[in-house]
Scaffold this active site. Structure first.
Site, short mmCIF file in Angstrom:
data_model
loop_
_atom_site.label_atom_id
_atom_site.label_comp_id
_atom_site.label_asym_id
_atom_site.label_seq_id
_atom_site.Cartn_x
_atom_site.Cartn_y
_atom_site.Cartn_z
N ASP A 1 0.92 -1.20 0.01
CA ASP A 1 -0.13 0.05 0.12
C ASP A 1 0.76 1.25 0.04
O ASP A 1 1.81 1.49 0.95
CB ASP A 1 -0.81 -0.03 1.37
CG ASP A 1 -1.94 -0.92 1.18
OD1 ASP A 1 -2.26 -1.57 0.07
OD2 ASP A 1 -2.40 -1.20 2.55
N GLY B 1 -3.26 -5.38 1.69
CA GLY B 1 -3.75 -6.33 0.98
C GLY B 1 -4.67 -7.32 1.78
O GLY B 1 -4.36 -7.45 3.01
N THR C 1 -21.12 -4.77 8.04
CA THR C 1 -20.50 -3.77 9.11
C THR C 1 -20.68 -2.53 8.58
O THR C 1 -20.75 -2.41 7.46
CB THR C 1 -18.83 -4.20 9.05
OG1 THR C 1 -18.53 -3.99 7.49
CG2 THR C 1 -18.22 -5.52 9.65
N LEU C 2 -21.12 -1.72 9.60
CA LEU C 2 -21.75 -0.22 9.16
C LEU C 2 -20.83 0.69 9.81
O LEU C 2 -21.47 1.91 10.03
CB LEU C 2 -22.98 -0.41 9.88
CG LEU C 2 -24.11 -1.45 9.49
CD1 LEU C 2 -25.33 -1.37 10.36
CD2 LEU C 2 -24.31 -1.44 8.09
N GLY D 1 -21.90 0.71 13.75
CA GLY D 1 -21.85 -0.73 14.43
C GLY D 1 -22.12 -1.79 13.34
O GLY D 1 -21.61 -1.54 12.26
N ASP E 1 -7.30 6.55 10.61
CA ASP E 1 -7.23 5.73 9.30
C ASP E 1 -8.23 4.76 9.35
O ASP E 1 -7.85 3.67 10.07
CB ASP E 1 -5.93 5.71 9.18
CG ASP E 1 -5.68 4.99 7.74
OD1 ASP E 1 -6.67 4.60 7.05
OD2 ASP E 1 -4.50 4.63 7.02
N THR F 1 -8.39 2.62 7.22
CA THR F 1 -8.09 1.39 6.15
C THR F 1 -7.53 -0.03 7.02
O THR F 1 -6.98 0.16 7.99
CB THR F 1 -6.86 1.91 5.52
OG1 THR F 1 -6.80 3.13 5.00
CG2 THR F 1 -6.36 1.10 4.29
N ASP G 1 -10.72 -5.59 7.70
CA ASP G 1 -9.98 -6.88 7.78
C ASP G 1 -9.86 -7.03 9.33
O ASP G 1 -9.79 -8.19 9.87
CB ASP G 1 -8.48 -6.20 7.29
CG ASP G 1 -8.51 -6.03 5.73
OD1 ASP G 1 -9.59 -6.76 5.13
OD2 ASP G 1 -7.72 -5.25 5.06
N GLY H 1 -2.15 3.25 8.30
CA GLY H 1 -1.86 2.09 7.71
C GLY H 1 -2.79 1.05 7.91
O GLY H 1 -3.63 0.96 9.05
O1 RIB Z 1 -8.90 -3.63 3.19
C1 RIB Z 1 -7.67 -2.79 3.07
C2 RIB Z 1 -6.93 -3.13 2.00
O2 RIB Z 1 -7.60 -3.01 0.82
C3 RIB Z 1 -5.72 -2.52 1.82
O3 RIB Z 1 -4.50 -2.94 2.59
C4 RIB Z 1 -5.32 -2.51 0.23
O4 RIB Z 1 -4.40 -3.24 0.11
C5 RIB Z 1 -6.60 -2.98 -0.03
O5 RIB Z 1 -6.49 -4.24 -0.68
#
Ligand code: RIB
Length: 327
Positions: free
Chosen positions: A19, A45, A230-231, A235, A257, A259, A263, A306
């Protein structure tokens, strides 16, 4: 795979992406240039993030995926293996470079991602079949959709044969023109035990519905026992065995962040699911507990910049859940 017999065993099949994270004052509109702050490179990823999160949360985690034969691929392998994830299922392919993403992060933590899957698209059903043993040894197979659908479907098939539970994070949703249910193969949904999506993914797969509850019900009709949406700050909403939808509130945090928050949710849910499954405690309370673990992990992940660097550790999730319980 697991040295401790009580340890949850997770096999993650998914993307491995470097990323490039850039802070932006706001997202660019089509045709517009927006000046961004200094870029930072972080391993990411969805597959790699979820595998690392599972390891940090105490599971024995393995990853199936593909990197290119280049510096980014070597850096990603080192970062993932350095977290204790078994990378025996990660192939090095010299036809494509390692996947790359540009992640724009706006003030307040909202993100917009442009991901080039590149080497991730080289994950074939044949390579998945070579990992049959890794899938069969796991309690849970966890997958997303940044790798070819053929590989995902094949892995689900192998997991079903072996009695490994299938948790599918249907992100990103494939283009609907590919057929299936909103672009997701119906046979994949039929082999899925738990489907996890965000609100826009739920809408894209379910198609026109009156509200989210109807969307959850429609998705459950394709086969998954549990469907979770997921919202973000609102929530989580989920349904079990096609029952009435339940809600879990979001944990309040100062987000820098977002991001990787999804996950972290998915990995924590899957780890807890595997633990309750091993204890034969996958009843309504066990599933609620797994959703709460996901919500806590997702919130924690928004506090750090990140994706992979933000994946929380088990102690942090337990601490957040205890504070909320007043315990
Ligand atoms: O879910 C976040 C990920 O989505 C990031 O790390 C990016 O690489 C994308 O795949």
């Amino acid at each position: 795979m697991a040295s401790n017999p009580d340890q949850a065993r997770l096999c993650v099949l998914g993307s491995i992406i470097m990323d490039m994270v850039v802070p932006v004052p706001r997202f660019a509109r089509p045709g517009e240039t927006v000046l961004a702050g200094s870029p930072r490179r972080h391993p990411g990823g969805k597959g790699a993030n979820q595998a690392v999160a599972a390891a940090r949360l105490g599971a024995a985690a393995s990853l199936i995926g593909t990197v290119g034969d280049d510096a980014d691929g070597r850096a990603m392998m080192a970062a993932i293996a350095g977290e204790g994830v078994d990378v025996i299922g990660v192939a090095v392919d010299n036809a494509e470079p390692t996947g790359t993403a540009v992640v724009s992060v706006a003030p307040g933590g909202e993100n917009s991602i442009l991901a080039s899957a590149a080497a991730n698209l080289r994950l074939t059903p044949e390579r998945v079949r070579a990992c049959r043993g890794v899938i069969g040894a796991a309690d849970v197979l966890l997958m997303q959709l940044e790798v070819p659908l053929g590989a995902v479907v094949e892995a689900a098939r192998l997991a079903r044969e072996a009695g490994t539970a299938v948790v599918l994070n249907a992100a990103p949703v494939p283009e609907a023109g590919n057929g299936g249910v909103g672009g997701v193969p119906a046979e994949l949904l039929a082999m899925t035990d738990v489907l996890i999506v965000n609100e826009s993914e739920a809408a894209a797969i379910a198609g026109p519905v009156q509200d989210l509850n109807q969307g959850l019900a429609r998705l459950a009709g394709y086969g998954p026992r549990v469907v979770i949406a997921t919202l973000g700050e609102r929530g989580v909403r989920y349904s079990v065995d096609r029952g009435v939808a339940s809600e879990v509130e979001a944990f309040a945090v100062e987000a820098v962040d977002s991001t990787g928050a999804g996950d972290a949710f998915v990995a924590a849910f899957a780890v807890r699911w595997a633990e309750h499954q091993a204890a034969q405690a996958l009843d309504a309370m066990g599933i609620l507990d797994a959703v709460c673990w996901g919500a806590a992990a997702g919130a924690l992940a928004t506090r750090t910049a990140g994706a992979m660097p933000a994946m929380p550790r088990r102690g942090e999730v337990v601490g957040m859940l205890r504070r909320t319980d007043g315990g």
